[in-house]
Design a protein around this motif. Structure first.
Motif, short mmCIF file in Angstrom:
data_model
loop_
_atom_site.label_atom_id
_atom_site.label_comp_id
_atom_site.label_asym_id
_atom_site.label_seq_id
_atom_site.Cartn_x
_atom_site.Cartn_y
_atom_site.Cartn_z
N LYS A 63 50.73 65.16 72.14
CA LYS A 63 50.80 65.54 73.55
C LYS A 63 52.27 65.51 74.04
N GLU A 64 53.00 64.43 73.64
CA GLU A 64 54.40 64.30 74.04
C GLU A 64 55.21 65.51 73.57
N LEU A 65 54.91 65.94 72.34
CA LEU A 65 55.65 67.06 71.79
C LEU A 65 55.35 68.35 72.54
N GLU A 66 54.08 68.54 72.88
CA GLU A 66 53.71 69.71 73.67
C GLU A 66 54.47 69.71 75.00
N ASP A 67 54.52 68.52 75.64
CA ASP A 67 55.25 68.40 76.92
C ASP A 67 56.71 68.77 76.75
N TRP A 68 57.26 68.27 75.66
CA TRP A 68 58.69 68.51 75.41
C TRP A 68 58.94 70.01 75.24
N MET A 69 58.07 70.64 74.49
CA MET A 69 58.21 72.08 74.24
C MET A 69 58.11 72.87 75.54
N SER A 70 57.18 72.45 76.41
CA SER A 70 57.04 73.25 77.62
C SER A 70 58.21 73.00 78.58
N PHE A 71 58.90 71.89 78.40
CA PHE A 71 60.10 71.62 79.20
C PHE A 71 61.32 72.39 78.66
N VAL A 72 61.48 72.34 77.35
CA VAL A 72 62.66 72.93 76.72
C VAL A 72 62.55 74.46 76.62
N LYS A 73 61.34 74.95 76.56
CA LYS A 73 61.07 76.40 76.53
C LYS A 73 61.86 77.16 75.47
N PRO A 74 61.61 76.86 74.21
CA PRO A 74 62.30 77.60 73.15
C PRO A 74 61.82 79.05 73.10
N ILE A 75 62.66 79.96 72.59
CA ILE A 75 62.18 81.34 72.43
C ILE A 75 61.30 81.45 71.19
N SER A 76 61.45 80.49 70.28
CA SER A 76 60.51 80.48 69.16
C SER A 76 60.30 79.06 68.67
N ASP A 77 59.09 78.80 68.18
CA ASP A 77 58.82 77.49 67.57
C ASP A 77 58.04 77.74 66.29
N GLN A 78 58.60 77.26 65.19
CA GLN A 78 57.92 77.45 63.91
C GLN A 78 57.26 76.16 63.47
N ASN A 79 56.16 76.29 62.80
CA ASN A 79 55.47 75.17 62.19
C ASN A 79 55.82 75.11 60.73
N VAL A 80 56.55 74.08 60.33
CA VAL A 80 56.94 73.99 58.92
C VAL A 80 56.63 72.58 58.42
N GLY A 81 56.09 72.49 57.21
CA GLY A 81 55.77 71.18 56.66
C GLY A 81 56.97 70.57 55.93
N SER A 82 56.93 69.25 55.76
CA SER A 82 57.88 68.50 54.91
C SER A 82 59.33 68.54 55.38
N SER A 83 60.19 67.97 54.53
CA SER A 83 61.62 67.83 54.89
C SER A 83 62.37 69.16 54.88
N ILE A 84 61.70 70.25 54.49
CA ILE A 84 62.30 71.59 54.55
C ILE A 84 62.86 71.88 55.94
N LYS A 85 62.27 71.21 56.95
CA LYS A 85 62.74 71.42 58.32
C LYS A 85 64.24 71.15 58.46
N PHE A 86 64.70 70.10 57.79
CA PHE A 86 66.13 69.75 57.88
C PHE A 86 66.99 70.85 57.25
N CYS A 87 66.46 71.49 56.20
CA CYS A 87 67.22 72.55 55.54
C CYS A 87 67.31 73.78 56.44
N TYR A 88 66.24 74.07 57.17
CA TYR A 88 66.28 75.17 58.15
C TYR A 88 67.37 74.90 59.19
N LEU A 89 67.43 73.65 59.66
CA LEU A 89 68.46 73.29 60.64
C LEU A 89 69.85 73.44 60.02
#
Ligand code: TXA
Ligand code: MG
Length: 593
Positions: A172-198
């Motif tokens: 729920k906290e994350l959903e709130d954060w997303m609706s506050f920050v309003k990104p133009i895109s949000d991807q769902n990615v599993g595992s530590s691969i997220k850090f590599c995307y960053l």
């Protein structure tokens, strides 16, 4: 630190681990064997890759302890907390079981609680990411070390934010954060691969509100840092490793940016944002009325006064009974602001580049302008700190004038890490003849738990005037030299270095082994048999964890004091890392004894 030669060998090892994991993945040898302590699934591949990784790393680094997800259990105690591997042989086992491709092999080397090397390998694509020589690198399938390509974060464009969230953890906290920050895109990615995307600049933020373990993120953190980003806590400081039970709290992984907006961290933690906004507005009003305000920082709570008012500054001294010769720290929003008041030196630039915003205070020559004179109380030197805590930053950003703030306790006593401590010292009236503490912002307990490290930066080498969370080892590493510490007579240089300070009401005795009369005990680690029946006691960290001990030190001293005992006896605490700062505080607390 790690030689090129070693890196080449670690990469070879990662390739072998990739093949092993892939073999199990293809053979559909992914059946669940069991569930671990923390309810995460365990497969044959986890066990096999773990064996291979541990044996390989042990051979390459015979003296470095290895903490692996696969042989960790909650009773585990490790020895050398200054230098160790954190590995997760298969991160994203759920991905693996569900035949999704984003599971990874993770190695991270930790020194002084920070990641200095990280490697992430993705078996399904054969890609490997790692950091070396202050840069982040990527190797594709079939390539060798020399083919490595530099990867970098892109500068964050706050108008077009791209975020990542975790496949299985949308709270729920994350959903709130997303609706506050309003990104133009949000991807769902599993595992530590997220850090590599960053690290490759594909996305800007990866916020996390649900729990993770240190081995899940340490390798990614290391790579991301070398690519220009970082991973920070909700009080804005870099995530540390070797914490209690290797558990992480809330974090925000980010790409390249000058300043994370305060609200991004506040929203991540604070459920009632509207009441927070009101606290903030009220605080600014009160500060402008020359009243005092207590606000949280990443170290301890501060007792703030607006820096351009002689009257407000004077009232800090009155409220605390602080000796008038003990000057205050000026808190500014950023370095640019700090440069208006202090003459920066090479030493100051190097240290602040690395540790601002954060728990570091530097001493510089005071600049010759009226506000600088007021902030330094007429001294030729000035203490300046840029805090990382988002609430402190919000205040500073909005009020646009530096805030002078000592710790929010009575002079000579124990600093406050929770609002109750402030109430004990200044309540119930919160005002005196010539001071008025008219607003307190409660934000839970402070992350660090002891005051900032104070460093005299006027010379070619830094001199540590007060030990703190940023340790002398960390500082001497940067300067490649032993760090000078002041001699006793330097009490005049930094009045806060007084031999007696941070004292509870009881007499404190350090390095204690056997019981004296009418005493309470402050324990650390394993308690000797003879003391196990002590009733008035507090263990700073049963597992011998110095970060935890640092966090709890002041509330523990206040707690033991509350029993009205005559004496507090403290078990020996190791003099390494943050233990130096802990011992420093305890030594001053025990000065008379
Ligand atoms: O973490 C912290 O630094 C907290 C939070 C609230 O930011 N503040 C804090 O302030 O601990 P205080 O006043 O309790 O300690 C300030 C220390 C004292 O030891 C003081 O003597 C030293 O900084 N100091 C201030 N100005 C100085 C100067 N010009 N030269 C040398 N030391 C100075
Ligand atoms: Mg203080």
């Amino acid at each position: 630190m790690i030689t090129k030669n070693k890196i080449v060998k670690i990469i070879e090892l990662a390739k072998k681990c990739n093949e092993c994991a892939l073999h199990h993945f293809r053979e559909f040898d992914n059946k669940l064997l069991s569930y671990k302590d923390d309810n995460s699934p365990l497969t044959n591949a986890d066990i096999k890759v773990n064996e291979m990784a541990v044996t390989g790393l042990q051979k390459l680094f015979p003296n470095v302890e290895i903490i692996s997800e696969e042989f960790y259990n909650s009773k585990f105690i490790f020895k050398n907390k200054n230098y160790f591997w954190l590995i997760d042989p298969i991160d994203g086992t759920k991905e693996f079981i569900n035949k999704r491709p984003n599971f990874t092999v993770n190695f991270a080397l930790i020194k002084h609680n920070s990641p200095i090397f990280g490697l992430i390998a993705q078996p399904t694509t054969g890609t490997i990411w790692y950091n070396f020589n202050n840069k982040a690198w990527r190797l594709d399938k079939g390539q060798n070390f020399k083919d490595s390509q530099i990867i970098q974060c892109t500068e964050i464009n706050y108008k077009k934010l791209k975020t990542l969230s975790s496949f299985n953890h949308r709270s729920k906290e994350l959903e709130d954060w997303m609706s506050f920050v309003k990104p133009i895109s949000d991807q769902n990615v599993g595992s530590s691969i997220k850090f590599c995307y960053l690290a490759e600049g594909k996305v800007d933020f990866y916020p996390r509100t649900s729990p993770t373990m240190e081995w899940d993120i340490a390798a990614g953190h290391s790579i991301l840092k070398s690519a220009g980003g970082n991973v920070i806590s909700d009080s804005g400081i870099e995530i540390k490793y070797g914490k209690t039970k290797f558990q992480n709290d809330i974090f925000l992984a980010h790409g390249k940016t000058q300043n994370i907006p305060n609200t991004f961290l506040i929203k991540l933690k604070n459920k009632n944002y509207n009441s927070y906004k009101k606290d903030l507005d009220d605080s600014i009003t009160e500060l402008k009325k020359e009243n005092l305000v207590v606000f949280p920082t990443e170290t301890v709570y501060g007792l703030g006064a607006i820096g351009n008012s002689k009257k407000a500054i004077k009232s800090i001294y009155n409220a605390k009974n602080r000796p008038s010769n003990n000057p205050l720290i000026a808190h500014t929003f950023n370095k640019k602001e700090a440069e208006k008041y202090g003459e920066f030196t090479r030493t100051g630039n190097i240290l602040t580049e690395r540790y601002w915003p954060g728990p570091l205070t530097i001493i510089l020559q005071t600049k010759k302008n009226n506000l600088a004179k007021l902030l330094s109380q007429g001294k030729s030197t000035i203490a300046i700190r840029v805090p990382s805590h988002p609430v402190a930053r919000d205040l500073l950003e909005q009020i646009k004038i530096p805030i002078l703030a000592p710790s929010a306790n009575k002079s000579g006593g124990v600093s406050p890490t929770e609002i109750n401590h402030v109430k004990e010292d200044f309540g119930p009236k919160f005002r005196g003849k010539d001071w008025n503490l008219s607003k307190i912002i409660d934000y839970g307990s402070c992350e660090v738990g002891i005051e900032s490290t104070v460093v005299d930066c006027r010379g070619d080498l830094p001199i540590i005037l007060r030990h703190g969370y940023i340790t002398s080892e960390m500082i001497s590493n940067i300067f490649n030299s032993d760090i000078l510490v002041p001699q006793d007579f330097d009490e005049f240089i930094s009045p806060g270095l007084m031999k007696s300070h941070y004292s509870p009401k009881a007499n404190v005795y350090i390095n204690q082994k056997s019981k004296i009369d009418d005493s309470a005990w402050l324990f650390f680690g394993n308690v000797p048999k003879t003391l196990q029946k002590e009733k008035i006691m507090f263990n700073l960290s049963p597992t011998g964890n110095l970060l935890q001990a640092c966090n709890l030190l002041y509330s523990a001293l206040r707690y033991l004091d509350s029993f009205g005992v005559k004496n507090i006896q403290v078990m020996p605490i190791p003099m390494k890392g943050i233990g130096i700062a802990i011992n420093d505080r305890l030594r001053r607390a025990s000065y008379q004894n």
